[in-house]
Motif scaffolding. Structure first.
Motif, PDB file in Angstrom:
ATOM      1  N   UNK A  17      10.878  12.379   0.604  1.00  0.00           N
ATOM      2  CA  UNK A  17       9.676  13.205   0.575  1.00  0.00           C
ATOM      3  C   UNK A  17       8.797  12.830  -0.618  1.00  0.00           C
ATOM      4  N   UNK A  18       8.529  11.529  -0.736  1.00  0.00           N
ATOM      5  CA  UNK A  18       7.729  11.027  -1.847  1.00  0.00           C
ATOM      6  C   UNK A  18       6.837   9.898  -1.348  1.00  0.00           C
ATOM      7  N   UNK A  19       5.986   9.416  -2.243  1.00  0.00           N
ATOM      8  CA  UNK A  19       5.111   8.284  -1.936  1.00  0.00           C
ATOM      9  C   UNK A  19       5.660   7.071  -2.662  1.00  0.00           C
ATOM     10  N   UNK A  20       5.770   5.955  -1.927  1.00  0.00           N
ATOM     11  CA  UNK A  20       6.239   4.742  -2.591  1.00  0.00           C
ATOM     12  C   UNK A  20       5.217   3.637  -2.401  1.00  0.00           C
ATOM     13  N   UNK A  21       5.109   2.817  -3.431  1.00  0.00           N
ATOM     14  CA  UNK A  21       4.265   1.630  -3.395  1.00  0.00           C
ATOM     15  C   UNK A  21       4.890   0.622  -4.347  1.00  0.00           C
ATOM     16  N   UNK A  22       4.829  -0.642  -4.001  1.00  0.00           N
ATOM     17  CA  UNK A  22       5.436  -1.684  -4.822  1.00  0.00           C
ATOM     18  C   UNK A  22       4.393  -2.686  -5.265  1.00  0.00           C
ATOM     19  N   UNK A  77       0.841  -1.191   0.000  1.00  0.00           N
ATOM     20  CA  UNK A  77       0.000   0.000   0.000  1.00  0.00           C
ATOM     21  C   UNK A  77       0.883   1.250   0.000  1.00  0.00           C
ATOM     22  N   UNK A  78       0.388   2.363  -0.529  1.00  0.00           N
ATOM     23  CA  UNK A  78       1.200   3.577  -0.584  1.00  0.00           C
ATOM     24  C   UNK A  78       1.694   3.991   0.803  1.00  0.00           C
ATOM     25  N   UNK A  79       2.967   4.376   0.860  1.00  0.00           N
ATOM     26  CA  UNK A  79       3.575   4.836   2.103  1.00  0.00           C
ATOM     27  C   UNK A  79       4.358   6.105   1.830  1.00  0.00           C
ATOM     28  N   UNK A  80       4.396   6.979   2.833  1.00  0.00           N
ATOM     29  CA  UNK A  80       5.190   8.196   2.720  1.00  0.00           C
ATOM     30  C   UNK A  80       6.646   7.864   3.009  1.00  0.00           C
TER      31      UNK A  80
END
Length: 198
Positions: free
Chosen positions: A107-112, A99-102
């Motif tokens: 200073x970005x959003x990451x999701x895999x 799930x998207x994480x800060x």
């Protein structure tokens, strides 16, 4: 922050006051996905996940079970998610998404993801590493206590259905492990993700 979404138009807005706007957007996206995933025959699990050789290995358990520890001991595997994952079985393959994480550093959003699931492990702390294959009923019973999605009878029923499908597709195990990467020898001897698309 305040946020809203119009499912009909697909538009959303997020208003921040006193919080990093990127962090607020990540939090909103995460909550929105947690509500929508059961609607599309998926489930959200309290699970950490790593990817090795293009396949996902999920470590499920309650807080303190060792999910983050198992991931840390899995180097050089790639971290897919550290706490919450979305899972869905489709056809003969099961898939996982972080799930998207800060990301406070960038200073970005990451999701895999998506990553095909090789196996799911319910963690148990022990001195000697060991692996025991779970029946579908044991796997569903162990995982149903872990979904982290929203409450409600309709969504709970959808999550239960998704977990039943998932445990038919992806092998589930009880993994006994200590703070030592030797548990991977047990996994590698038992779990062969042959025939799964990468």
């Amino acid at each position: 922050y305040e946020a809203a979404c119009n499912a009909g138009s697909g538009q959303a807005w997020v208003r921040c006051s006193g919080e990093n706007p990127v962090a607020a957007l990540a939090n909103f996206a995460r909550r929105l996905l947690m509500e929508r995933i059961p609607v599309v025959n998926g489930a959200v699990l309290h699970s950490a996940c790593v990817a090795r050789n293009g396949h996902a290995y999920l470590f499920a358990g309650k807080s303190g079970a060792g999910k983050s520890t198992a991931c840390a001991l899995s180097a050089p595997a790639l971290l897919v998610a550290d706490d919450l994952v979305a899972v869905r079985g489709a056809g003969s393959c099961a898939w996982v998404w972080g799930l998207p994480e800060y990301d406070g550093v960038a200073d970005s959003i990451r999701a895999s993801g998506p990553v095909p699931i090789a196996a799911i492990f319910r963690l148990v702390k022990a001195e000697v590493p060991a692996l025991r294959r779970l029946s579908a009923a044991e796997a569903v019973a162990g995982l149903i206590a872990l979904p982290a999605g929203p409450e409600g009878n309709d969504l709970a029923a959808a999550s239960l259905s998704a977990l039943e499908i998932l445990t038919r597709i992806a092998p589930c195990y009880e993994l006994r492990f200590s703070k030592d990467p030797s548990f991977w020898a047990c996994i590698d001897a038992e779990v062969i993700p042959n025939g799964m698309p990468v």
